[in-house]
Enzyme design. Structure first.
Site, PDB file in Angstrom:
ATOM      1  N   GLU A  25       0.011 -31.390  21.456  1.00  0.00           N
ATOM      2  CA  GLU A  25      -0.534 -32.704  21.775  1.00  0.00           C
ATOM      3  C   GLU A  25      -0.797 -33.507  20.499  1.00  0.00           C
ATOM      4  O   GLU A  25      -1.149 -32.937  19.459  1.00  0.00           O
ATOM      5  CB  GLU A  25      -1.872 -32.524  22.511  1.00  0.00           C
ATOM      6  CG  GLU A  25      -1.768 -31.749  23.820  1.00  0.00           C
ATOM      7  CD  GLU A  25      -1.305 -32.622  24.975  1.00  0.00           C
ATOM      8  OE1 GLU A  25      -0.469 -33.518  24.776  1.00  0.00           O
ATOM      9  OE2 GLU A  25      -1.801 -32.395  26.093  1.00  0.00           O
ATOM     10  N   ASN A  68       3.319 -38.466  26.329  1.00  0.00           N
ATOM     11  CA  ASN A  68       2.604 -38.892  25.117  1.00  0.00           C
ATOM     12  C   ASN A  68       3.317 -38.409  23.850  1.00  0.00           C
ATOM     13  O   ASN A  68       2.734 -38.409  22.772  1.00  0.00           O
ATOM     14  CB  ASN A  68       1.157 -38.384  25.145  1.00  0.00           C
ATOM     15  CG  ASN A  68       1.080 -36.866  25.165  1.00  0.00           C
ATOM     16  OD1 ASN A  68       2.107 -36.183  25.183  1.00  0.00           O
ATOM     17  ND2 ASN A  68      -0.130 -36.332  25.160  1.00  0.00           N
ATOM     18  N   ASP A 108       5.622 -22.188  26.074  1.00  0.00           N
ATOM     19  CA  ASP A 108       4.185 -22.301  26.329  1.00  0.00           C
ATOM     20  C   ASP A 108       3.778 -21.678  27.654  1.00  0.00           C
ATOM     21  O   ASP A 108       4.634 -21.329  28.485  1.00  0.00           O
ATOM     22  CB  ASP A 108       3.751 -23.774  26.266  1.00  0.00           C
ATOM     23  CG  ASP A 108       4.698 -24.711  27.009  1.00  0.00           C
ATOM     24  OD1 ASP A 108       5.392 -24.248  27.931  1.00  0.00           O
ATOM     25  OD2 ASP A 108       4.744 -25.895  26.666  1.00  0.00           O
ATOM     26  N   HIS A 163       4.535 -35.328  23.344  1.00  0.00           N
ATOM     27  CA  HIS A 163       4.378 -33.922  22.985  1.00  0.00           C
ATOM     28  C   HIS A 163       5.659 -33.131  23.246  1.00  0.00           C
ATOM     29  O   HIS A 163       6.482 -33.512  24.073  1.00  0.00           O
ATOM     30  CB  HIS A 163       3.161 -33.281  23.681  1.00  0.00           C
ATOM     31  CG  HIS A 163       3.307 -32.998  25.137  1.00  0.00           C
ATOM     32  ND1 HIS A 163       2.323 -33.319  26.055  1.00  0.00           N
ATOM     33  CD2 HIS A 163       4.279 -32.395  25.857  1.00  0.00           C
ATOM     34  CE1 HIS A 163       2.697 -32.918  27.249  1.00  0.00           C
ATOM     35  NE2 HIS A 163       3.885 -32.354  27.155  1.00  0.00           N
TER      36      HIS A 163
HETATM   37  C1  GLP Z   1       5.036 -30.261  29.756  1.00  0.00           C
HETATM   38  C2  GLP Z   1       5.462 -28.950  29.058  1.00  0.00           C
HETATM   39  C3  GLP Z   1       6.667 -29.178  28.222  1.00  0.00           C
HETATM   40  C4  GLP Z   1       7.586 -30.071  29.014  1.00  0.00           C
HETATM   41  C5  GLP Z   1       7.018 -31.466  28.992  1.00  0.00           C
HETATM   42  C6  GLP Z   1       7.753 -32.443  29.881  1.00  0.00           C
HETATM   43  O1  GLP Z   1       3.675 -30.498  29.707  1.00  0.00           O
HETATM   44  N1  GLP Z   1       4.476 -28.286  28.284  1.00  0.00           N
HETATM   45  O2  GLP Z   1       7.259 -27.958  27.866  1.00  0.00           O
HETATM   46  O3  GLP Z   1       8.846 -30.078  28.433  1.00  0.00           O
HETATM   47  O4  GLP Z   1       5.637 -31.437  29.270  1.00  0.00           O
HETATM   48  O5  GLP Z   1       7.540 -32.135  31.226  1.00  0.00           O
HETATM   49  P1  GLP Z   1       8.399 -32.747  32.395  1.00  0.00           P
HETATM   50  O6  GLP Z   1       9.790 -32.271  32.207  1.00  0.00           O
HETATM   51  O7  GLP Z   1       7.772 -32.231  33.662  1.00  0.00           O
HETATM   52  O8  GLP Z   1       8.304 -34.229  32.285  1.00  0.00           O
END
Ligand code: GLP
Length: 270
Positions: free
Chosen positions: A168, A161, A92, A163
């Site tokens: 989302e 959440n 992403d 995702h």
């Molecule tokens: C983010 C990204 C994801 C990531 C996830 C967890 O928003 N879009 O690719 O894996 O949420 O993030 P984090 O590792 O900072 O908790």
């Protein structure tokens, strides 16, 4: 691997219907990073013809550091071969940040992966968040990934959440790469890179969909930290539901969850 590696059937660990997942529990984020980096390295050697699917986020940071160190320890010729044949597609990218903005995922990957590993930046693919038409860019990115054969091993972090990528909730199992609106909770969760202000986090992003993620040959879901214990428990328990996008992974035949003790809700003495 280290002695703190425990292989557990996810069903046994949660008492839920998580029959499809294999679960590896490790002591802490450092152990997780070393283990996941070794798996990525193994994948690049074993299946170099297929791209890796990569993620950003705090969970991934120590993994890229470990990967750079492990690749740096390879014999020179082997490291060179790995660099030359590298190909990865990120999940992403935020929409609307300038290409040189240090907070866009392109910049993050340049700093964490391209420069430390000495990779050709062209072989570390991401959606272009600066494209004038983000919807068209999402279609272009999906077709580019398809033309490359689809992802071999897809690494996923887990959003608070539920995702994966920026898919989302609610989210179906077959949605494709697209431009989406980020939820308030995701903007809040990612605000630390934006001076702590959720309003400063871009409102939109381009993300691979569950459709592209679910056709990866294998999937590695990486989860660390006590803050993720609640959501990980829901995901491991299943069943799949649009309210928890990561729960669709139960329908994939080859998912390995690598988590630390805190993410599995186990205290120091647990
Ligand atoms: C983010 C990204 C994801 C990531 C996830 C967890 O928003 N879009 O690719 O894996 O949420 O993030 P984090 O590792 O900072 O908790």
């Amino acid at each position: 691997m280290s002695q703190d590696l425990i292989r557990t059937d996810a069903t046994g660990a949660t008492g839920g219907a998580a029959a499809g997942f294999e679960l590896i529990e490790l002591a802490d984020p450092v152990a997780v990073a070393e283990h996941v980096a070794a798996l990525l390295l193994h994948e690049r050697r074993r299946r170099p013809e297929l791209p890796l699917g990569l993620a950003t986020g705090r969970t991934m940071e120590p993994i890229y550091r470990a990967l750079a160190r492990q690749i740096g320890q390879l014999p020179f010729a082997e490291g060179e071969r790995l660099r030359e044949r590298w190909l990865s597609f990120n999940l992403d990218e935020y929409v609307g940040l300038a290409a040189e903005d240090p907070r866009c995922f392109r910049s993050v990957m340049t700093e964490r992966l391209v420069l430390p590993l000495g990779l050709d930046p062209e072989r570390v693919r991401l959606p272009d968040g600066t494209a004038a038409d983000p919807d068209a860019e999402a279609d272009r990115y999906r077709l580019e990934l398809e033309a490359a054969g689809g992802v071999g091993l897809q690494v996923l972090g887990l959003g608070l959440n539920g995702h994966v990528g920026f898919n989302e909730p609610p989210c179906g199992a077959d949605v494709r790469c697209r431009c989406i609106n980020l939820s308030a909770s995701t903007r809040a969760a990612n605000a630390s890179a934006f001076g702590g202000n959720p309003e400063a986090v871009p409102a939109r992003a381009i993300t691979l969909g569950l459709g592209e993620i679910m056709v990866a040959r294998s999937i590695l879901l990486v989860v660390t930290g006590a803050a993720k214990a609640g959501i990980l428990r829901w995901i491991l328990q299943g069943p799949p539901t649009p309210e928890l996008p990561a729960s669709w992974l139960h329908r994939h035949p080859r998912v390995l969850v690598v988590a630390d003790r805190a993410a599995l809700g186990r205290g120091d003495n647990g």
